[in-house]
Design a protein around this motif. Structure first.
Motif, mmCIF file in Angstrom:
data_model
loop_
_atom_site.group_PDB
_atom_site.id
_atom_site.type_symbol
_atom_site.label_atom_id
_atom_site.label_comp_id
_atom_site.label_asym_id
_atom_site.label_seq_id
_atom_site.Cartn_x
_atom_site.Cartn_y
_atom_site.Cartn_z
ATOM 1 N N VAL A 144 1.029 -0.804 0.050
ATOM 2 C CA VAL A 144 0.116 0.243 0.132
ATOM 3 C C VAL A 144 0.379 1.571 -0.037
ATOM 4 N N TRP A 145 2.482 1.477 0.692
ATOM 5 C CA TRP A 145 2.788 2.367 0.759
ATOM 6 C C TRP A 145 3.254 2.861 -0.576
ATOM 7 N N VAL A 146 4.241 1.156 -1.438
ATOM 8 C CA VAL A 146 4.594 1.500 -2.841
ATOM 9 C C VAL A 146 3.838 2.092 -3.252
ATOM 10 N N ILE A 147 2.632 1.655 -3.476
ATOM 11 C CA ILE A 147 1.509 2.459 -4.989
ATOM 12 C C ILE A 147 0.566 3.333 -4.144
ATOM 13 N N GLY A 148 0.472 3.858 -2.756
ATOM 14 C CA GLY A 148 0.324 5.612 -2.597
ATOM 15 C C GLY A 148 1.685 6.376 -3.232
ATOM 16 N N VAL A 149 3.409 5.720 -2.965
ATOM 17 C CA VAL A 149 3.785 6.890 -3.617
ATOM 18 C C VAL A 149 3.665 6.822 -4.837
ATOM 19 N N VAL A 150 3.582 5.690 -5.620
ATOM 20 C CA VAL A 150 3.418 5.766 -6.731
ATOM 21 C C VAL A 150 2.178 6.787 -7.137
ATOM 22 N N SER A 151 1.203 6.864 -6.647
ATOM 23 C CA SER A 151 0.001 7.325 -6.837
ATOM 24 C C SER A 151 0.870 8.996 -7.097
ATOM 25 N N LEU A 152 0.764 9.566 -5.901
ATOM 26 C CA LEU A 152 1.442 10.702 -5.603
ATOM 27 C C LEU A 152 2.338 11.139 -6.658
ATOM 28 N N VAL A 153 3.694 10.451 -6.915
ATOM 29 C CA VAL A 153 4.522 10.995 -8.121
ATOM 30 C C VAL A 153 3.448 11.374 -9.578
ATOM 31 N N SER A 154 2.767 10.354 -9.646
ATOM 32 C CA SER A 154 1.895 10.396 -10.745
ATOM 33 C C SER A 154 1.028 11.698 -10.485
ATOM 34 N N ALA A 155 0.852 12.450 -9.642
ATOM 35 C CA ALA A 155 -0.434 13.588 -9.372
ATOM 36 C C ALA A 155 0.643 14.392 -10.293
ATOM 37 N N LEU A 156 1.836 14.484 -9.427
ATOM 38 C CA LEU A 156 2.673 15.697 -9.421
ATOM 39 C C LEU A 156 3.814 15.264 -10.901
ATOM 40 N N LEU A 157 3.266 14.573 -11.668
ATOM 41 C CA LEU A 157 4.132 15.160 -13.047
ATOM 42 C C LEU A 157 2.975 15.231 -14.017
ATOM 43 N N PRO A 158 3.292 15.968 -15.017
ATOM 44 C CA PRO A 158 2.394 16.173 -16.170
ATOM 45 C C PRO A 158 1.818 15.027 -16.456
ATOM 46 N N SER A 159 0.591 14.966 -17.117
ATOM 47 C CA SER A 159 0.299 13.681 -18.486
ATOM 48 C C SER A 159 0.593 13.486 -19.287
ATOM 49 N N MET A 160 0.302 12.668 -20.058
ATOM 50 C CA MET A 160 1.134 12.739 -21.552
ATOM 51 C C MET A 160 -0.087 13.558 -22.243
ATOM 52 N N ARG A 161 0.671 14.157 -23.039
ATOM 53 C CA ARG A 161 -0.685 15.563 -24.022
ATOM 54 C C ARG A 161 -1.326 14.670 -24.776
ATOM 55 N N GLU A 162 -1.286 13.289 -25.235
ATOM 56 C CA GLU A 162 -2.034 12.585 -26.642
ATOM 57 C C GLU A 162 -3.194 12.127 -25.146
ATOM 58 N N ALA B 108 -4.286 13.393 -3.516
ATOM 59 C CA ALA B 108 -4.167 13.394 -1.925
ATOM 60 C C ALA B 108 -4.740 11.253 -1.440
ATOM 61 N N ILE B 109 -5.090 11.042 -2.325
ATOM 62 C CA ILE B 109 -5.299 10.175 -2.299
ATOM 63 C C ILE B 109 -4.045 9.390 -2.043
ATOM 64 N N GLY B 110 -2.687 9.577 -3.152
ATOM 65 C CA GLY B 110 -1.679 9.173 -2.433
ATOM 66 C C GLY B 110 -0.944 9.290 -1.327
ATOM 67 N N THR B 111 -1.382 9.894 -0.739
ATOM 68 C CA THR B 111 -1.187 10.283 0.977
ATOM 69 C C THR B 111 -1.695 9.860 1.793
ATOM 70 N N LEU B 112 -3.281 9.809 1.506
ATOM 71 C CA LEU B 112 -3.673 8.947 1.904
ATOM 72 C C LEU B 112 -3.519 7.701 2.338
ATOM 73 N N LEU B 113 -2.901 6.615 1.071
ATOM 74 C CA LEU B 113 -2.523 5.064 1.445
ATOM 75 C C LEU B 113 -1.353 4.684 2.263
ATOM 76 N N ILE B 114 0.028 6.289 1.691
ATOM 77 C CA ILE B 114 0.594 6.389 3.009
ATOM 78 C C ILE B 114 1.100 6.397 4.291
ATOM 79 N N LEU B 115 -0.195 7.379 4.643
ATOM 80 C CA LEU B 115 -0.588 7.499 5.711
ATOM 81 C C LEU B 115 -1.205 6.119 6.523
ATOM 82 N N LEU B 116 -1.658 5.409 5.576
ATOM 83 C CA LEU B 116 -2.488 4.278 6.004
ATOM 84 C C LEU B 116 -1.529 2.761 6.118
#
Length: 559
Positions: free
Chosen positions: A15-33, A56-64
């Protein structure tokens, strides 16, 4: 392999790893296409709100992760809901299929391991959670309303205060409100800000829901009476037994009522101290009741300062044992100041006698209220710092009517002014155990030695045959490490402790006790697994008040 992955600590890691992935994904720009494809399907404000939601969900998963490691059912449920919401958020924010798939697999994984998460919510956390859930959205709505009222850039003319209030309330959960904006950029800016406010309420609510509440309750008057009755009969079994009556401890009785165990919940650690109280044959039942409660709430069980018989009982119940140090026990019937080995103590006592210092020992019940009040005032004034330290070997109170059998040793100068005191609690019918050791820093050097000698002299009158002095942490390391022929590992460990002694007086406590040539009784730390030791160590330091929260944080937490 699957049995390993089912364990709460592995679930927490995933859960912690996927929380980090979700948080990093939210901070990085999405693919334009991909973002263009999403914009063709949903309104432009949705990706921005979904990005904030994914963060927010990524942060929640890290805290959980911490609560999941403790097997908390509530944490499991929140993680499951959060992972499903994350699937939607990753798709909407930029068609991030990879992250969405990970979160979907996480949801399936959580469903598969549901049976491992049975720990109940901590006592009293529900009331505080209800306050957060009631007050939090109202406060966030008001803040959002004020923001929309003050920052009017990009607003279409004609919006009313009711429109702004509704827009703020709906925006907390990512729903567009009735307000109109001059461009999608301004609309997205407002949506992201409001979703951040809503996510903040959710995070605070989660932290409150998962926060330990300090145990079920301190012992009530009826439980205290039962505990004292056990001490009257069995108090001689453990020199730390009387400290079980501290006001900050909870108590659990065995089913038969013949034994009890006292403890305090600190963070996520259920920390007991000393041995169980009562009939040793009933100790296993009291220990099992305590371990069952710890498992039910997801607490980490640990014992600080168990004696050898107590450590054996805890070990038979499944805990590991580590020698923590030694307790100094002096036999008052054989104590003497004579002999070469007692020269240092004898000289200190003689120096105090020549300086006009006199020593007396009393049962606290024999002192007048005025004398008790004066002693208490002096003890507070001589305390090293504002915080009263101690948990396993300190009572935390002085001179109360419920403690008539405690003993106080007083040192006074030639003018009759109090310059030092020792306070001892009962240890069965013929022993006492050191609670407080205080002196005026300006007093004659050797006052402590004079008071110890004075207690030994008064021991027959007080009916005292054995005296428990200070506890020396890692005493054997100092004693063996300084001998000729000590190995390199032992010498290195001694060097580390000597360096630590500059901050925590580890060696000085050993030396202060060793001068009386006591019998050394080992004391043990009992714990569930070695991976718990860092958490248990922090809890022990907090219990003994070597680690103290800042005053502002205690006020914020309602302490």
């Amino acid at each position: 392999m699957w049995q390993t992955l089912r364990q709460p600590r592995w679930v927490a890691r995933v859960v912690w790893v996927i929380g980090v992935v979700s948080l990093v994904s939210a901070l990085l720009p999405s693919m334009r296409e991909r973002l263009v494809l999403v914009d063709d399907v949903v309104p432009a404000v949705f990706p921005a709100a979904a990005t904030t939601g994914a963060a927010a969900i990524g942060t929640l998963l890290i805290l959980l992760a911490g609560a999941l490691r403790r097997g908390k059912y509530r944490a499991w449920l929140v993680a499951l809901v959060a992972s499903l919401l994350a699937v939607v958020a990753h798709v909407v924010k930029g068609l991030d299929v990879e992250e969405a798939t990970l979160c979907l697999l996480l949801a399936g994984y959580l469903v598969a391991v549901r049976g491992e998460f049975t720990a109940r919510p901590d006592p009293r956390s529900g009331r505080r959670l209800a306050r957060v859930l009631l007050v939090g959205p109202v406060l966030a709505t008001v803040l959002g309303f004020l923001w929309l009222t003050v920052d009017t850039d990009g607003h279409q003319a004609g919006s009313t205060w009711l429109d702004r209030l509704a827009h703020a309330a709906l925006g907390l959960v990512g729903i567009p409100g009735p307000m109109d904006f001059t461009s999608q950029e301004y609309a997205g800016h407002a949506a992201v800000g409001l979703v951040v406010l809503g996510a903040s309420v959710l995070i605070v609510a989660l932290l409150v829901a998962l926060e330990p509440a300090g145990g079920p309750h301190p012992a009530d008057p009826e439980e205290c009476a039962r505990l004292r009755a056990m001490l009257d009969r069995w108090g001689g079994e453990d020199s730390l037994g009387y400290f079980a009556t501290r006001d900050d401890r909870c108590v659990l009785f065995s089913a038969s009522g013949k034994a009890a165990l006292t403890y305090r919940v600190i963070g996520a650690v259920s920390l007991a101290a000393g041995d169980p109280i009562g009939d040793p044959e009933a100790w296993p039942a009291a220990i099992e009741a305590w371990l069952a409660e710890a498992k039910a709430y997801g607490w980490t069980p640990a014992v600080l300062g168990a004696s050898e018989p107590g450590a054996r009982a805890f070990h038979r119940s499944g805990l590991d044992v580590l020698e923590l140090g030694d307790e100094a026990i002096v036999d008052a019937t054989t104590f003497t100041l004579e002999g070469r080995s007692m020269r240092g103590v004898r000289q200190a006592v003689s120096r105090c006698t020549r300086g006009g210092i006199s020593v007396s020992a009393h049962r606290v019940a024999d002192l007048s209220p005025e004398e008790v009040a004066d002693i208490r005032h002096r003890a507070d004034a001589w305390r090293d710092g504002e915080v009263e330290r101690g948990f396993s070997m300190a009572l935390g109170r002085f001179g109360e009517e419920r403690d008539p059998a405690t003993v106080v040793v007083l040192a006074r100068d030639a003018s009759g002014e109090l310059v030092g005191l020792l306070h001892f609690v009962p240890w069965g019918r013929d022993g006492v155990s050191l609670d407080l050791m205080r002196r005026d820093r300006a007093s004659e050097n050797g006052v402590i030695e004079a008071m110890v000698a004075g207690l030994m002299a008064a021991a027959p009158t007080l009916g005292v045959r054995r005296v428990s002095l200070n506890f020396a942490v890692f005493r054997s390391v100092f004693a063996r490490g300084e001998r000729l022929g000590a190995g390199p590992v032992l010498r290195l460990w001694r060097s580390v402790l000597l360096a630590a002694s500059k901050f925590w007086q580890i060696e000085s406590l050993y030396r202060a006790n060793a001068k009386y040539h006591p019998d050394w009784e080992p004391r043990y730390l009992c714990f569930r697994s070695s991976s718990d030791l860092p958490r248990v160590g922090v809890a022990a330091l907090r219990a003994e008040a070597f680690l103290v929260e800042p005053a502002w944080l205690q006020r914020l937490r309602g302490h």
